[in-house]
Design a protein around this motif. Structure first.
Motif, PDB file in Angstrom:
ATOM      1  N   ASP A 100      56.407  38.550  58.312  1.00  0.00           N
ATOM      2  CA  ASP A 100      56.273  37.931  57.106  1.00  0.00           C
ATOM      3  C   ASP A 100      54.768  37.990  56.938  1.00  0.00           C
ATOM      4  N   PRO A 101      54.032  38.773  56.062  1.00  0.00           N
ATOM      5  CA  PRO A 101      52.877  38.796  55.821  1.00  0.00           C
ATOM      6  C   PRO A 101      52.268  37.389  54.992  1.00  0.00           C
ATOM      7  N   LEU A 102      53.299  36.971  54.111  1.00  0.00           N
ATOM      8  CA  LEU A 102      52.901  35.901  53.238  1.00  0.00           C
ATOM      9  C   LEU A 102      52.382  34.665  53.956  1.00  0.00           C
ATOM     10  N   LEU A 103      52.852  34.497  55.193  1.00  0.00           N
ATOM     11  CA  LEU A 103      52.453  33.211  55.927  1.00  0.00           C
ATOM     12  C   LEU A 103      50.971  33.185  55.842  1.00  0.00           C
ATOM     13  N   CYS A 104      50.398  34.417  56.177  1.00  0.00           N
ATOM     14  CA  CYS A 104      48.808  34.418  56.459  1.00  0.00           C
ATOM     15  C   CYS A 104      48.007  34.955  55.687  1.00  0.00           C
ATOM     16  N   ILE A 105      48.292  35.642  54.536  1.00  0.00           N
ATOM     17  CA  ILE A 105      47.149  36.388  53.832  1.00  0.00           C
ATOM     18  C   ILE A 105      46.927  35.620  52.634  1.00  0.00           C
ATOM     19  N   GLY A 106      45.445  35.635  52.592  1.00  0.00           N
ATOM     20  CA  GLY A 106      44.829  34.857  51.405  1.00  0.00           C
ATOM     21  C   GLY A 106      45.129  35.359  50.159  1.00  0.00           C
ATOM     22  N   GLY A 107      44.583  34.556  49.097  1.00  0.00           N
ATOM     23  CA  GLY A 107      44.783  34.797  47.748  1.00  0.00           C
ATOM     24  C   GLY A 107      46.286  34.549  47.250  1.00  0.00           C
ATOM     25  N   THR A 108      46.651  35.382  46.146  1.00  0.00           N
ATOM     26  CA  THR A 108      48.280  35.008  45.601  1.00  0.00           C
ATOM     27  C   THR A 108      48.583  36.555  45.249  1.00  0.00           C
ATOM     28  N   ILE A 109      49.816  36.842  45.778  1.00  0.00           N
ATOM     29  CA  ILE A 109      50.441  38.150  45.357  1.00  0.00           C
ATOM     30  C   ILE A 109      50.679  38.121  44.060  1.00  0.00           C
ATOM     31  N   LEU A 110      50.946  36.771  43.340  1.00  0.00           N
ATOM     32  CA  LEU A 110      51.263  36.796  41.878  1.00  0.00           C
ATOM     33  C   LEU A 110      50.017  36.956  40.969  1.00  0.00           C
ATOM     34  N   GLY A 111      48.768  36.978  41.598  1.00  0.00           N
ATOM     35  CA  GLY A 111      47.682  36.962  40.829  1.00  0.00           C
ATOM     36  C   GLY A 111      47.576  35.561  39.893  1.00  0.00           C
ATOM     37  N   SER A 112      46.282  35.153  39.490  1.00  0.00           N
ATOM     38  CA  SER A 112      46.151  33.980  38.827  1.00  0.00           C
ATOM     39  C   SER A 112      45.095  34.073  37.629  1.00  0.00           C
ATOM     40  N   ILE A 113      44.958  33.096  36.814  1.00  0.00           N
ATOM     41  CA  ILE A 113      43.792  33.131  35.682  1.00  0.00           C
ATOM     42  C   ILE A 113      43.240  31.843  35.918  1.00  0.00           C
ATOM     43  N   TRP A 121      69.375  30.304  45.307  1.00  0.00           N
ATOM     44  CA  TRP A 121      69.007  30.872  43.907  1.00  0.00           C
ATOM     45  C   TRP A 121      68.353  31.908  43.970  1.00  0.00           C
ATOM     46  N   GLU A 122      67.991  32.511  42.609  1.00  0.00           N
ATOM     47  CA  GLU A 122      66.812  33.532  42.530  1.00  0.00           C
ATOM     48  C   GLU A 122      65.726  32.958  42.387  1.00  0.00           C
ATOM     49  N   VAL A 123      64.734  33.648  42.754  1.00  0.00           N
ATOM     50  CA  VAL A 123      63.093  33.095  42.597  1.00  0.00           C
ATOM     51  C   VAL A 123      62.465  34.250  41.836  1.00  0.00           C
ATOM     52  N   TRP A 124      61.968  33.986  40.803  1.00  0.00           N
ATOM     53  CA  TRP A 124      61.394  35.049  40.012  1.00  0.00           C
ATOM     54  C   TRP A 124      59.550  34.503  40.045  1.00  0.00           C
ATOM     55  N   GLY A 125      58.734  35.518  40.349  1.00  0.00           N
ATOM     56  CA  GLY A 125      57.353  35.432  40.149  1.00  0.00           C
ATOM     57  C   GLY A 125      56.819  35.641  39.084  1.00  0.00           C
ATOM     58  N   ILE A 126      56.107  34.596  38.475  1.00  0.00           N
ATOM     59  CA  ILE A 126      55.408  35.031  37.086  1.00  0.00           C
ATOM     60  C   ILE A 126      54.115  35.660  37.310  1.00  0.00           C
ATOM     61  N   PRO A 127      53.809  36.725  36.987  1.00  0.00           N
ATOM     62  CA  PRO A 127      52.431  37.283  37.329  1.00  0.00           C
ATOM     63  C   PRO A 127      51.334  36.495  36.452  1.00  0.00           C
ATOM     64  N   TYR A 128      50.109  36.305  36.854  1.00  0.00           N
ATOM     65  CA  TYR A 128      49.006  35.780  36.288  1.00  0.00           C
ATOM     66  C   TYR A 128      49.247  34.804  35.269  1.00  0.00           C
ATOM     67  N   ALA A 129      50.079  33.782  36.054  1.00  0.00           N
ATOM     68  CA  ALA A 129      50.297  32.457  35.384  1.00  0.00           C
ATOM     69  C   ALA A 129      50.685  32.514  34.043  1.00  0.00           C
ATOM     70  N   THR A 130      50.277  31.807  33.132  1.00  0.00           N
ATOM     71  CA  THR A 130      50.987  31.618  31.726  1.00  0.00           C
ATOM     72  C   THR A 130      50.714  33.108  31.133  1.00  0.00           C
ATOM     73  N   THR A 131      49.810  34.046  31.405  1.00  0.00           N
ATOM     74  CA  THR A 131      50.076  35.353  30.952  1.00  0.00           C
ATOM     75  C   THR A 131      51.009  35.975  31.092  1.00  0.00           C
ATOM     76  N   GLY A 132      51.865  35.900  32.258  1.00  0.00           N
ATOM     77  CA  GLY A 132      53.214  36.420  32.445  1.00  0.00           C
ATOM     78  C   GLY A 132      54.103  36.058  31.674  1.00  0.00           C
ATOM     79  N   LEU A 133      54.049  34.467  31.468  1.00  0.00           N
ATOM     80  CA  LEU A 133      55.200  34.012  30.401  1.00  0.00           C
ATOM     81  C   LEU A 133      54.983  34.631  28.936  1.00  0.00           C
ATOM     82  N   LEU A 134      53.665  34.514  28.853  1.00  0.00           N
ATOM     83  CA  LEU A 134      53.394  35.218  27.414  1.00  0.00           C
ATOM     84  C   LEU A 134      53.845  36.470  27.288  1.00  0.00           C
ATOM     85  N   GLU A 135      53.831  37.277  28.131  1.00  0.00           N
ATOM     86  CA  GLU A 135      54.080  38.678  28.073  1.00  0.00           C
ATOM     87  C   GLU A 135      55.502  39.054  28.578  1.00  0.00           C
ATOM     88  N   GLN A 136      56.171  37.977  28.947  1.00  0.00           N
ATOM     89  CA  GLN A 136      57.451  37.929  29.351  1.00  0.00           C
ATOM     90  C   GLN A 136      57.716  38.753  30.812  1.00  0.00           C
TER      91      GLN A 136
END
Ligand code: F6P
Length: 355
Positions: free
Chosen positions: A67-80, A36-51
């Motif tokens: 692979d840095p994502l295994l071990c870095i904190g936070g979220t590369i997608l951002g959150s609200i 499949w294709e996977v798409w990251g939505i930035p800042y949760a519902t804000t990303g959906l709202l702003e398409q």
């Protein structure tokens, strides 16, 4: 016409260590096992709202093979972490359509999963939830992403504070997060050797705390003490504060410190540390990485099986689906005042409030 299934993923609510590990797991399994294709939505519902959406591909997650994502904190997608999302339902639903998503995986705590659950039922989305929160208060799952790392961070802080407390015969009062629940305080307090643990679920008394500290000093020759206070702890039963004042202006932990000084029968040197957002940072623990990876994999399999409205949950050493509606009806889950951890704390001589 799309050739491939398009899976969206978002992180919502307060961040915690392990979110990137979930993203990595979802991308790996969806790509390698299902194509499949996977798409990251930035800042949760804000990303959906702003398409807005970012394609997440395996090679994009690597750094020269690491692979840095295994071990870095936070979220590369951002959150609200704010509650006004439901004022924009129509735009968010339109955004989901415009992004041509076939399914969505949402990683959140009980607040954000509640919002996403409402959106998914109105938008008729195929939606799978993954629980995360340092508060450990999502119901019907024994584990959730982020909690273990936060407990370790607090225990590390308690270890450090114990040495300096002992050197100066001080009482260290440490405020930890947890919102309305005392799981973080209870787990970290037991593991970190606290003498007193105060949580929202159990009423406590300042004279009893002072008596406990005096006994430590007189009987055990312990001239220092560590007190862990959950940020949601209520004012004490015997408060000098007006009973209608639920939150003292100086903050609950400073208030407790002042009351202990006032009530103690001998001079007592007290210091307050508020750990704050340090508890949400750092690299995820091995245990959180394991849970995050297992949850991500299981969520992708549920999408593949055509399931929706479910949350992946840890139960008896296995990951299984539970109804998101049932989870939300029982969340936020408080500490059981009669549970085995409270009993364990008391058996270790820790004051945990009124029996
Ligand atoms: O829910 C996680 C949490 O860290 C709570 O423990 C804390 O009360 C809250 O979020 C802090 O939120 P914010 O990051 O918005 O200050």
């Amino acid at each position: 016409m799309k050739a491939q299934k398009r899976l969206g993923i978002l992180t919502s609510g307060g961040d915690c260590p392990g979110l990137n590990t979930v993203i990595r797991s979802v991308v790996s399994h969806a790509t390698l096992s299902y194509g499949w294709e996977v798409w990251g939505i930035p800042y949760a519902t804000t990303g959906l709202l702003e398409q807005k959406a970012i394609p997440l591909a395996m090679h994009g997650l690597d750094l020269h093979g690491i692979d840095p994502l295994l071990c870095i904190g936070g979220t590369i997608l951002g959150s609200i972490n704010k509650g006004d999302t439901l004022a924009h339902v129509d735009e968010i639903l339109a955004g989901y359509q415009a992004l041509e998503l076939d399914a969505l995986i949402g990683i959140g705590g009980d607040g954000s999963l509640g919002i996403l659950n409402q959106l998914q039922s109105q938008g008729n989305w195929q939606f799978i939830a993954i629980p995360k929160t340092i508060d450990n208060d999502v119901a019907l799952t024994e584990r959730m992403v982020g909690f273990d790392t936060a407990v370790n961070t607090i225990v590390d802080a308690l270890n450090r504070l114990t040495f300096t407390a002992a050197s100066h015969d001080r009482v260290m009062i440490v405020e930890v997060m947890g919102r309305t629940a005392g799981h973080l305080a209870l787990h970290a307090g037991i593991a970190g050797g606290a003498d007193v643990i105060l949580i929202p679920e159990i009423p406590y008394s300042i004279p009893e705390i002072c008596q406990h500290l005096a006994e430590l000093r007189d009987r055990n020759w312990r001239r220092f003490a560590i007190i862990v206070v959950a940020e949601g702890a209520h004012i004490p039963l015997d408060s000098s504060c007006n009973p209608s004042c639920e939150k003292p202006a100086c903050g609950i932990t400073q208030y407790i410190a002042d009351e202990i000084k006032r009530c103690s029968t001998y001079p007592i040197d007290v210091r307050v540390s508020v750990l704050g957002h340090i508890q949400r940072g750092g690299i995820p623990s091995a245990s959180d990485r394991l849970v995050a990876t297992a949850f991500g994999k299981a969520a992708v399999d549920l999408v593949a099986a055509g399931q929706s409205g479910l949350m992946v949950a840890w139960h008896n050493g296995r990951v299984m689906p539970v109804s998101l509606g049932r989870v939300l009806a029982k969340s936020p889950l408080p500490v059981d005042p009669n549970g085995f951890l409270v009993e364990t704390a008391r058996c270790m001589g820790i004051y945990v409030g009124k029996k």
